[in-house]
Write an enzyme that holds these catalytic residues in place. Structure first.
Site, short mmCIF file in Angstrom:
data_model
loop_
_atom_site.label_atom_id
_atom_site.label_comp_id
_atom_site.label_asym_id
_atom_site.label_seq_id
_atom_site.Cartn_x
_atom_site.Cartn_y
_atom_site.Cartn_z
N ARG A 276 -6.76 10.43 0.41
CA ARG A 276 -6.50 11.05 -0.91
C ARG A 276 -8.07 11.13 -1.75
O ARG A 276 -8.15 12.02 -2.27
CB ARG A 276 -5.83 9.86 -1.76
CG ARG A 276 -4.26 10.17 -1.43
CD ARG A 276 -3.29 9.12 -1.95
NE ARG A 276 -3.53 7.61 -1.14
CZ ARG A 276 -3.46 6.91 -1.61
NH1 ARG A 276 -3.21 6.52 -2.96
NH2 ARG A 276 -3.35 5.42 -0.95
N HIS B 11 0.88 -1.14 -0.31
CA HIS B 11 -0.09 0.02 0.07
C HIS B 11 1.14 1.26 -0.08
O HIS B 11 1.95 1.30 0.75
CB HIS B 11 -0.91 0.28 1.14
CG HIS B 11 -2.06 0.89 1.33
ND1 HIS B 11 -2.00 2.23 1.38
CD2 HIS B 11 -3.29 0.88 1.30
CE1 HIS B 11 -2.93 2.94 1.44
NE2 HIS B 11 -4.04 2.06 1.09
#
Ligand code: FAD
Ligand code: SF4
Ligand code: SF4
Ligand code: FES
Lengths: 247, 610
Positions: free
Chosen positions: B257, B237
């Site tokens: 995000r 990740h």
């Protein structure tokens, strides 16, 4: 690199005592890191329960310098290290070994609470409509990670050992989440008084103070539940109504 | 002669995360069927509790253009077309119903202004598709399943670790384990077994995974003769915490995000605009302005490059760090605080949308994400590979043995899209439970070979004997695990080469020797050292599987990046790599052709590529 001395409660059965360990630690370490370090370097069979190490699972509850906390969310720089730091298991539950207790009572209690029972779906496709304002309140309660720290600190359980008559703050939060769920149709108020012992709570708010999820247990869950109980059971009109209804 | 506590179930589910709970609930819905559920930790603490961002399902509540077809195409594109297309199809079709089921059991998702389930943006998903509850969706999911599951007549065995599966001929007939609290042995008889044990992240040094992720299910399946697939595909990740060191690896959700957070290097540049892969160009914003509008729900805008797939974002971060444009502690900056330039009350908004991220940084790093950028870097997060299963029934190549959730392979191909795991757990957990129950109904209990059980029990206790007979000279387990983690991180990590991976195989061999004489002190009561000693062989054999599969795939695709073969090769897109235990116990690596995709599905992919 700093160094600190710890007194860990160790043993099992009737044999419990503090054992002293001194170890180094780095900037940013949490208490659980230090425990792991001691385990890796000095005490490989040290029993400690943990899981996520991110404050999300509620496994690593313990009493640090006498205060119920999550070991993985307590940074070393938050606790005084001039004198030895004590770390003990939660005291309100049967002890198994070292820092681990038997919390299975909580699981039995939960099973006795009537489960969620939704109203029929609102929409033809089998879904429901709810507004964000309606769900905000229950979402607070649903943040609970079942660390049982609130249970540990509550005097009704800890000092008076009323585990048979009193379900404890965690399960008042649980009942509140169900009762205030916009879709739920079940009624759990009667059992709150008879079986769950809400009357024993004298609103000391100790539970709220230790909750790592910052759930306002007393003000938002317990007090409103107590009020509902009063409205429902001690309101003479409603009582009359219930008498007729039950005929 | 060791003593055993014995239990008989029709279906035994190993693992009580989302997949295991969902499977157990489904199996228990068959009248008269006895279902057992085993988990290493307490109920409700499994890894699923940590999931943050959301559950992917084409509910189309936020953008009505969404449908199962788009979700299917997104999943295949993200997986670089080595996924099981059948699983991707079933998953996309069945996920919405599974999410509604959760709501019917009491889950409380965030809402749209019309009162429907709100969906958020996530990397690789064309439309807002993740049903969520702030950034604690996993907790909502596991608690809902737990609170519903405890009323379904399932026998739950908490804090119990399964160390071996038992077979009668070809078929699985039971499992052997120990209870962690007291160390007593437990013998389960079952007509069908579902593995739902999650992943392998604890074989790596920097990981977002909990201690439970020691590859047990993968190893149980492999040791009992089942095929594993896609083991080379490990997901790193892009955004894990990197500072303070002791919390390195803890996840920073992609939701940051999705809500408008941006990645910058030490020069303050949004470097993600520098390299946008060809097949995502038409879907990606070409200005910061457009990217911002996308995160704020503008349906005409395209997504910002920060929301490209995880493998790509992770490599871009590595590139910045290698080029000397990293942050002080060797990562890059992830900034959500900047949105105050765009919206009023930004701090409150961030706390509301990302409450656990706010607390995580405040408590663990003394940093306020509403005012200060975070430092982030890649962390080992998920394994796409796992037990090879029939896409419809989830049965492995061993009769009676099923697998679902992270420990199964197929749905995600070379790279998993965020949110597709939680939906995977529901869709395929449900299917595994259903088909395991069906399988069990047609069987009687098999025969358990007690001599075999006794010898497994003896083996399990061996680490204690090494201490008493040799006067505590054997090596402890923690050191070995530590070395394994360093080696896997260094040699079979984000960027791989043949040379390093071959040396990893040597290292693994040495570690296996060391693990075979590991010694532990104390008694059997809640003895973490002993538990770790028993986890080691699982992590070692699965690390070997990852390494061998990664050597075999001489190309770069999704989560698997080879410095010595940097391009994607068409020829490698036509098969999956299978790992199985050969006769005599040596590990075999086999290439298996991917079945031809039906024309209707091909057409969907072509249409969606436009
Ligand atoms: C921090 C984080 C955030 C994430 N966020 C998201 C997200 O937003 N959306 C998304 O889709 N995915 C997300 N993921 C991925 C997702 O959470 C996991 O892939 C998923 O929860 C795995 O579920 P599972 O049911 O397969 O296994 P788990 O939930 O891990 O459960 C495994 C179970 O198996 C048991 N077990 C293991 N070995 C044994 C054994 N030997 N004997 C007995 N029991 C055993 C364990 O005790 C546990 O109960 C996230 C992952 C992480 C780490
Ligand atoms: S407020 Fe009530 S439940 Fe909470 S600790 Fe005090 S007595 Fe216990
Ligand atoms: S209410 Fe708070 S303190 Fe109590 S169990 Fe839940 S999270 Fe822990
Ligand atoms: S280990 Fe999960 S809360 Fe501490």
């Amino acid at each position: 690199m700093s160094s600190a001395t710890f007194q860990l409660w160790r043993g099992s059965g009737a044999d419990g005592k503090y054992t002293t360990y001194t170890t180094d630690y780095q900037e940013g370490m949490v208490v659980l890191d230090v425990i792991h370090k001691i385990q890796a370097e000095q005490a490989p069979n040290l029993a400690v329960r943990w899981n996520c190490k991110a404050g999300k699972c509620g496994s690593c509850s313990a009493e640090i310098n006498g205060k119920p906390r999550l070991m993985c969310m307590t940074r070393m720089n938050e606790i005084p290290v001039e004198s030895p730091v004590t770390i003990e298991p939660m005291r309100a539950f049967p002890w198994i070994r070292d820092l681990v207790t038997d919390v299975s009572w909580n699981y039995r209690v939960k099973k006795q609470i009537k489960k969620f029972k939704p109203r029929p779906p609102d929409n033809p496709d089998g879904t429901w409509s709810m507004s964000q304002e309606d769900v905000d309140r229950v979402q607070e309660f649903r943040k609970c990670i079942e660390c049982f720290l609130c249970q540990d600190v509550c005097h009704v359980l800890r000092e008076h050992n009323l585990h048979e008559e009193f379900v404890g703050p965690r399960f008042f939060v649980y009942v509140a989440a169900l009762e205030m769920h916009p879709l739920d149709t079940e009624n759990r108020l009667e059992e709150l008084v008879t079986a769950k012992g809400i009357g024993y709570c004298n609103i000391t708010k100790c539970c709220t103070k230790v909750c790592p999820e910052n759930i306002t247990i007393t003000d938002n869950a317990i007090i409103p539940l107590k009020e509902r109980v009063v409205d429902e059971y001690y309101d003479p009109l409603k009582r009359l109504f219930r008498m007729f209804r039950s005929k | 002669m060791p003593e055993y506590q014995k239990f008989e179930h029709d279906v035994l589910v190993i693992g009580a995360g989302g997949a295991g709970l969902r499977a157990a609930i489904e199996a228990a819905s068959v009248p008269g069927l006895k279902v057992g559920l085993v988990c290493k930790s307490l109920l409700g603490k499994a890894h699923t509790v940590m999931a943050e961002g959301g559950i992917a399902a084409a509910l189309a509540t936020v953008n009505s253009a969404d449908s199962w077809k788009v979700h299917f195409a997104d999943t295949m594109r993200g997986g670089q077309y080595v996924n099981s297309w059948r699983m991707a199809e079933l998953h996309a079709k069945e996920a919405p119903e599974c999410v509604h089921e959760l709501e019917a059991w009491g889950a409380v998702f965030d809402r749209t202004s019309e009162g429907k389930i709100l969906q958020r943006n996530f990397g690789g998903h064309r439309y807002p598709r993740l049903a969520h509850v702030g950034d604690r969706t996993g907790l909502e999911m596991i608690r809902t399943l737990q609170d519903h599951g405890i009323h379904q007549g399932i026998d739950v065995h908490m804090e119990c670790t399964v160390v071996s599966l038992l077979k009668d001929g070809d078929r699985v007939v039971g499992a052997f384990g120990y209870d962690r609290q007291r160390g007593r042995f437990i013998l389960f008889q079952a007509k069908a077994i579902v593995l739902a044990t999650g992943g392998v992240g604890r074989a790596y040094k920097i990981t977002s995974n909990s201690w439970e992720y020691t590859a047990d299910g993968h190893a149980l399946a492999y040791n009992s003769g089942a095929d594993l697939a896609d083991m080379e595909f490990v997901q790193f990740h892009p955004t894990g915490m990197i500072w303070p060191l002791s919390v390195a690896g803890i996840l920073v959700t992609e939701g940051v995000r999705g809500e408008g957070g941006v990645l910058r290097n030490s020069l303050g540049k949004r470097f993600m605009f520098d390299d946008i892969p060809e097949n995502y160009k038409s879907q990606t914003a070409d200005s910061e302005e457009e990217g911002w509008r996308y995160t704020q729900g503008d349906k005409q805008a395209r997504r910002p490059p920060e929301l490209l797939t995880r493998d790509h974002v992770a490599r871009c971060i590595m590139r910045e760090v290698k080029a000397g444009r990293g942050s002080p502690h060797g990562g890059v900056f992830l900034d959500i605080s900047w949105i105050k330039e765009r919206i009023p009350n930004a701090a409150e908004h961030i706390k509301k949308k990302l409450p656990s991220m706010y607390h995580q940084f405040k408590q663990l790093a003394d940093l306020d994400i509403t005012t200060t950028p975070m430092e982030v870097g890649p962390t080992t997060h998920y394994i796409m590979g796992g037990v090879r299963v029939n896409p419809d029934t989830q049965m492995s190549t061993v009769p009676g043995l099923f697998a679902a959730g992270e420990c199964a392979a197929g749905l995600h191909g070379a790279n998993r899209l965020g949110g597709n795991s939680l939906s995977d757990l529901l869709v395929f957990g449900k299917r595994a439970g259903k088909f395991a129950a069906e399988f069990a109904k047609g069987q009687s209990q098999g025969k358990v070979d007690m001599a075999q059980v006794d010898s497994i029990a003896k083996e399990t206790l061996a680490p204690f004997d090494r201490v008493s007979t040799s006067g505590s000279t054997g090596e402890g387990p923690f050191r070995i695990q530590h070395v394994l983690q360093e080696k896997m991180q260094e040699l079979v990590g984000i960027v791989r080469t043949e040379k390093e991976m071959v040396s990893a195989l040597d290292e693994l061999e040495k570690l296996k020797q060391r693990a075979s004489v590991v010694a532990v002190d104390g008694n059997r009561e809640y003895n973490t050292g002993w538990h770790t000693a028993l986890d080691l062989p699982n992590m070692l054999v699965i690390s070997e599987a990852i390494t061998r599969a990664a050597i075999e795939r001489k190309e770069s695709r999704g989560g698997h990046f080879r410095e010595d073969f940097q391009n994607k090769e068409k020829a490698f897109g036509e098969f999956n790599i299978i790992i199985r235990r050969g006769p005599g116990g040596a590990m075999q690596v086999v290439r298996e052709r991917i079945p031809e995709m039906p024309a209707e599905l091909k057409q969907i992919i072509e249409e969606q590529a436009k």
